[in-house]
Enzyme design. Sequence first.
Site, PDB file in Angstrom:
ATOM      1  N   SER A  96      -2.351   0.311  -9.192  1.00 41.67           N
ATOM      2  CA  SER A  96      -3.371   0.499  -8.165  1.00 41.67           C
ATOM      3  C   SER A  96      -3.302  -0.629  -7.122  1.00 41.67           C
ATOM      4  O   SER A  96      -2.257  -0.861  -6.536  1.00 41.67           O
ATOM      5  CB  SER A  96      -4.751   0.587  -8.830  1.00 41.67           C
ATOM      6  OG  SER A  96      -5.715   1.102  -7.957  1.00 41.67           O
ATOM      7  N   ASP A 219      -4.497  12.642  -8.770  1.00 40.93           N
ATOM      8  CA  ASP A 219      -5.071  11.299  -8.787  1.00 40.93           C
ATOM      9  C   ASP A 219      -6.208  11.261  -7.783  1.00 40.93           C
ATOM     10  O   ASP A 219      -5.991  11.385  -6.572  1.00 40.93           O
ATOM     11  CB  ASP A 219      -3.994  10.261  -8.438  1.00 40.93           C
ATOM     12  CG  ASP A 219      -4.464   8.823  -8.606  1.00 40.93           C
ATOM     13  OD1 ASP A 219      -5.688   8.583  -8.592  1.00 40.93           O
ATOM     14  OD2 ASP A 219      -3.604   7.937  -8.742  1.00 40.93           O
ATOM     15  N   HIS A 247      -5.688   8.338 -12.734  1.00 42.43           N
ATOM     16  CA  HIS A 247      -5.283   7.107 -12.047  1.00 42.43           C
ATOM     17  C   HIS A 247      -4.750   6.047 -13.012  1.00 42.43           C
ATOM     18  O   HIS A 247      -4.362   4.968 -12.573  1.00 42.43           O
ATOM     19  CB  HIS A 247      -6.483   6.548 -11.283  1.00 42.43           C
ATOM     20  CG  HIS A 247      -6.160   5.471 -10.305  1.00 42.43           C
ATOM     21  ND1 HIS A 247      -5.243   5.625  -9.276  1.00 42.43           N
ATOM     22  CD2 HIS A 247      -6.630   4.185 -10.184  1.00 42.43           C
ATOM     23  CE1 HIS A 247      -5.169   4.513  -8.576  1.00 42.43           C
ATOM     24  NE2 HIS A 247      -5.992   3.631  -9.108  1.00 42.43           N
TER      25      HIS A 247
END
Length: 268
Positions: A96, A219, A247
């Site tokens: 991320s 996602d 995610h």
Amino acid sequence: MTIDILARNNVKVLGRGEQPILFAHGFGCDQDMWRYIVPGFEADYRVVLFDHVGSGRSQIQYYDTDKYSDLRGYAQDVNEILDALQLEDAIFVGHSVSSMIGLLASIRDGSRFKRIVMIGASPRYMNDSPDYFGGFDASEIQDLLNMMEMNFIGWASYMAPIAMQNPDRGELAEELERSFCSKDPHIARQFAEVTFLSDCRGELARTPVPSLILQCAEDSIAPIEVGNYLHEHLKNSTFRLMNAKGHYPHLSHPEETTSLIRQYLADA
């Protein structure tokens, strides 16, 4: 006062190999989120784990609101960890927001990096009409930040299943919710603001090392349009669309995640 960099970021070094590989956790998490991935690399790599300051077992007294008001503050820490361990040509695996943190660190000192692996990465979470779709309108981001400020526990309970996106495996969302709730609410909110309002699109062309983009099939945080944008704007990038949904594929689908990273590194 001299800062012990390795203690500050709770750095752990594992593995029996020579090639260094760093795993950097995303927002609201800590290094424990890599526990299903690490065994797949210990035999062949020198595995480095760490916590961003304000997360996990990092030394929270070093949290500086000015320094960490920008992703470059976190990138500086990554460079300092590499310096402290005297690592060069490291593989950086970022989940991320840490994908962009690694990217910024590589721009600062490319000699320390060999490859960057980006899992669920986004250079810009906010939509920028008409040319860019990041997945969130400005009002949606502000609503999330307001919710964190007014009811942090409620925000964590609301956000965890949306981000995890594996409704048949409720234990994963519960773990993520616990991880969110373990953070200092004020630090977590600032990190969220820095993350969701960041814009690293202008830095993509400056990245000095090749990258792998791992894009989940579905996602809610980093949609496929974002993965495609990254692939288009990152030179020497490889794009892999995963079967995994959500995610956090390193938690929900660790075998696929490990296999794709190892395959990429073997072909490099």
